[in-house]
Design a protein around this motif. Structure first.
Motif, mmCIF file in Angstrom:
data_model
loop_
_atom_site.group_PDB
_atom_site.id
_atom_site.type_symbol
_atom_site.label_atom_id
_atom_site.label_comp_id
_atom_site.label_asym_id
_atom_site.label_seq_id
_atom_site.Cartn_x
_atom_site.Cartn_y
_atom_site.Cartn_z
ATOM 1 N N GLY A 1 7.506 15.688 -7.357
ATOM 2 C CA GLY A 1 6.894 14.404 -7.706
ATOM 3 C C GLY A 1 7.932 13.376 -8.107
ATOM 4 N N LEU A 2 8.980 13.814 -8.799
ATOM 5 C CA LEU A 2 10.021 12.882 -9.225
ATOM 6 C C LEU A 2 10.773 12.307 -8.040
ATOM 7 N N ILE A 3 11.006 13.105 -7.032
ATOM 8 C CA ILE A 3 11.693 12.594 -5.835
ATOM 9 C C ILE A 3 10.874 11.478 -5.178
ATOM 10 N N LEU A 4 9.558 11.662 -5.119
ATOM 11 C CA LEU A 4 8.698 10.611 -4.553
ATOM 12 C C LEU A 4 8.765 9.345 -5.400
ATOM 13 N N VAL A 5 8.801 9.496 -6.706
ATOM 14 C CA VAL A 5 8.929 8.332 -7.596
ATOM 15 C C VAL A 5 10.262 7.633 -7.369
ATOM 16 N N ILE A 6 11.322 8.395 -7.191
ATOM 17 C CA ILE A 6 12.641 7.806 -6.931
ATOM 18 C C ILE A 6 12.615 6.964 -5.660
ATOM 19 N N VAL A 7 11.962 7.463 -4.627
ATOM 20 C CA VAL A 7 11.870 6.708 -3.368
ATOM 21 C C VAL A 7 11.177 5.372 -3.591
ATOM 22 N N ARG B 1 0.812 -1.215 0.000
ATOM 23 C CA ARG B 1 0.000 0.000 0.000
ATOM 24 C C ARG B 1 0.845 1.265 0.000
ATOM 25 N N GLY B 2 1.982 1.227 0.715
ATOM 26 C CA GLY B 2 2.820 2.417 0.787
ATOM 27 C C GLY B 2 3.322 2.858 -0.578
ATOM 28 N N TRP B 3 3.685 1.902 -1.427
ATOM 29 C CA TRP B 3 4.179 2.255 -2.770
ATOM 30 C C TRP B 3 3.060 2.851 -3.615
ATOM 31 N N VAL B 4 1.893 2.243 -3.546
ATOM 32 C CA VAL B 4 0.767 2.745 -4.334
ATOM 33 C C VAL B 4 0.378 4.144 -3.878
ATOM 34 N N VAL B 5 0.325 4.336 -2.565
ATOM 35 C CA VAL B 5 -0.041 5.656 -2.035
ATOM 36 C C VAL B 5 0.997 6.705 -2.421
ATOM 37 N N THR B 6 2.269 6.349 -2.353
ATOM 38 C CA THR B 6 3.326 7.306 -2.691
ATOM 39 C C THR B 6 3.273 7.666 -4.174
ATOM 40 N N MET B 7 2.996 6.692 -5.027
ATOM 41 C CA MET B 7 2.855 6.995 -6.463
ATOM 42 C C MET B 7 1.677 7.936 -6.688
ATOM 43 N N ALA B 8 0.572 7.686 -6.006
ATOM 44 C CA ALA B 8 -0.581 8.582 -6.127
ATOM 45 C C ALA B 8 -0.235 9.975 -5.601
ATOM 46 N N ALA B 9 0.550 10.011 -4.515
ATOM 47 C CA ALA B 9 0.969 11.310 -3.980
ATOM 48 C C ALA B 9 1.857 12.050 -4.970
#
Length: 521
Positions: A319-325, A32-40
């Motif tokens: 947004g790119l930084i969140l994707v990198i994480v 869930r954390g990955w999906v939520v972060t991608m949505a964020a």
């Protein structure tokens, strides 16, 4: 069966590439954390872009009154253009042409004042000052035209419809060394020629202007863009300023061919009118017998300065930084929890396993970034224009290229981050490394930190070159502009920048596969 033989098979019931793709997709969507972060990440791209556009207002002054800024002038191809020059013209019906001898080009350039209150004006001609002959659809700004001209420092040129430029012979012009210019119309085809003696002619170029009306305007023109100076700031970066210039072309031996009607008329095309109705820096013309003097201010060229359509994409970095994480965690989480052994047992071909991860991650990132970038770009553009910003227009194809290109940048950056995660196997170290090679160079290059030259090299040689995908206004060789990252111009074309990023991604992925094969899980 050995691991090697199982890897060489195109498909096995458990371990084939299709099965691996499905397994990696299930892993991704169940955390869930990955999906939520991608949505964020998608939300950040949109919200920061719209917030930035909402706070960006512009208005223009008309005396003491603020008015809405006029929309950018648009040329035949839909691009923003400058179309300001002095035109001495007559009407031509059907086929015909004009031949002139240009005997001199002189001008004035406003320099910074040395003594307060005393204007510092020097004699000179800027490199892209222009004087020559033109056939134009009408005196309406932005209309179709073709011209053969002498320039300040770039020799003879033939230009048409603002964005097109063909070089003739180099050199200058003087009373001792005049230059002959000729422009001929046959139907929709216009041919430009030049000569040093009026006898031996050299063709500069031929163009076809589709839809050119039967009656056109033909004559001599002059125009001179501002004198661009770029100064380096104390803390890095640069500041550009353009100062007033004008050019005067002296013509004689004027010969018109074809059905030419009317008398010579003078038009100061695009002259700026002050609130009191007077012309600001007007051009002028004079004639004595068969000789003409034409003085002009401005330019006939694509416009490269002003708010650009990619401005609402400023939130893409966050947004790119969140994707990198997420991309790093997609592989390092398995090492941290010891699940990598299970993954390798299920798909013993390690390179194929990592490729499946990369493909799933790349497709998911592209699918998330594409609509987010599209909304920020489109809606943000509407907001900017609604707030009075004269955004430089671009073609629908360019708009699609920006949106798709930025989504591709996100996908490539995600796979590069995944590869760094597989190499370093530590989440924090991999995230820091990915941010350092993708995000930091872009920030340093586009802020007032580095000199222009250093910033350009940084965006040529690092993965941050991929950000060139968002550039909407190209660099024109025949337009003097502040083509620096701080002004929104990248040293590489959009797709070339993505190729550089893709090269780093492939290299990092290949090294990660080799290391994965040679090391224990």
């Amino acid at each position: 069966m050995s691991v090697l033989s199982r890897c060489s098979e195109p498909r096995v019931e458990r371990g084939g590439f299709g099965w691996l793709l499905r397994a990696e997709w299930v892993k991704f969507r169940t955390v869930r954390g990955w999906v939520v972060t991608m949505a964020a990440a998608a939300s950040v791209i949109v919200l920061l872009g719209l917030l930035s556009a909402s706070g960006d207002h512009a208005s223009c002054g008309s005396g003491s009154v603020e008015v809405v800024c006029p929309s950018p002038l648009v040329g035949p191809g839909g691009e923003a253009v400058d179309d300001k020059f002095f035109f001495v013209r007559r009407s031509l019906v059907g086929d015909g042409g004009i031949t002139v001898r240009l005997v001199s080009m002189t001008g004035q350039i406003r320099k910074p004042d040395v003594t307060p209150g005393q204007r510092n004006v020097v004699s000179g001609v800027v490199p892209w000052a222009k004087a020559g002959v033109m056939i134009k659809e009408s005196v309406r700004q932005g209309s179709v035209y073709a011209a053969v001209m002498m320039t300040g420092e770039h020799g003879v040129r033939m230009q048409h419809n603002f964005t097109h430029d063909v070089a003739g012979r180099p050199g200058g012009v003087s009373r001792r060394s005049p230059r002959w210019l000729r422009l001929t119309r046959v139907g929709d085809t216009l041919t430009g020629d030049e000569s040093v003696d009026g006898v031996r002619w050299v063709q500069v170029g031929t163009v076809t202007l589709t839809g050119l009306p039967r009656t056109v305007q033909i004559g001599m023109f002059a125009t001179s863009p501002g004198d661009l100076t770029v100064t380096q700031g104390d803390l890095g970066g640069s500041v550009a300023a353009a100062r007033f210039t004008e050019v005067t072309g002296e013509f004689d031996r004027v010969e018109l061919r074809g059905d030419v009607s009317g008398v010579w008329r003078d038009d100061d095309v695009g002259v700026t009118v002050a609130p009191d109705g007077s012309a600001h820096h007007p051009g002028r013309a004079g004639r004595s017998g068969g000789a003409f003097s034409v003085t002009g201010v401005g330019d006939i060229a694509p416009a490269v300065e002003g708010p650009t359509s990619e401005r609402p994409l400023g939130g893409a970095l966050v947004g790119l930084i969140l994707v990198i994480v997420v991309a790093v965690m997609f592989v390092t989480a398995e090492y941290r929890h010891g699940l990598i052994r299970v993954t390798l047992l299920a798909g013993p071909c390690r390179g194929r396993m990592l490729a499946a991860k990369a493909l799933v991650l790349g497709l998911v990132t592209f699918a998330v970034a594409l609509p987010a970038v599209a909304v920020a770009f489109t809606v943000g553009g509407w907001i900017l224009r609604g707030n009075g910003n004269a955004v430089l227009p671009v073609s629908p194809l360019t708009q699609v290229r920006i949106v798709v290109g930025m989504a591709a940048l996100f996908a490539l950056a995600a796979v590069l981050s995944l590869a760094l995660g597989a190499l370093l196997r530590r989440s924090v170290a991999a995230v820091v490394a990915a941010v350092a090679v993708i995000v930091v160079p872009h920030v340093l290059a586009t802020t007032s930190v580095l000199p222009d030259g250093a910033a350009q090299w940084l965006l040529r040689l690092t993965p941050a070159a991929g950000f060139a995908a968002q550039q909407s206004i190209p660099q024109y060789a025949h337009v003097l502009g502040h083509y620096a990252p701080i002004a929104g111009f990248y040293p590489l074309p959009p797709w070339a920048g993505l190729v550089v990023l893709a090269g780093y991604t492939v290299l990092a992925f290949g090294v990660a596969v080799l290391r994965l094969r040679r090391r224990d899980a």
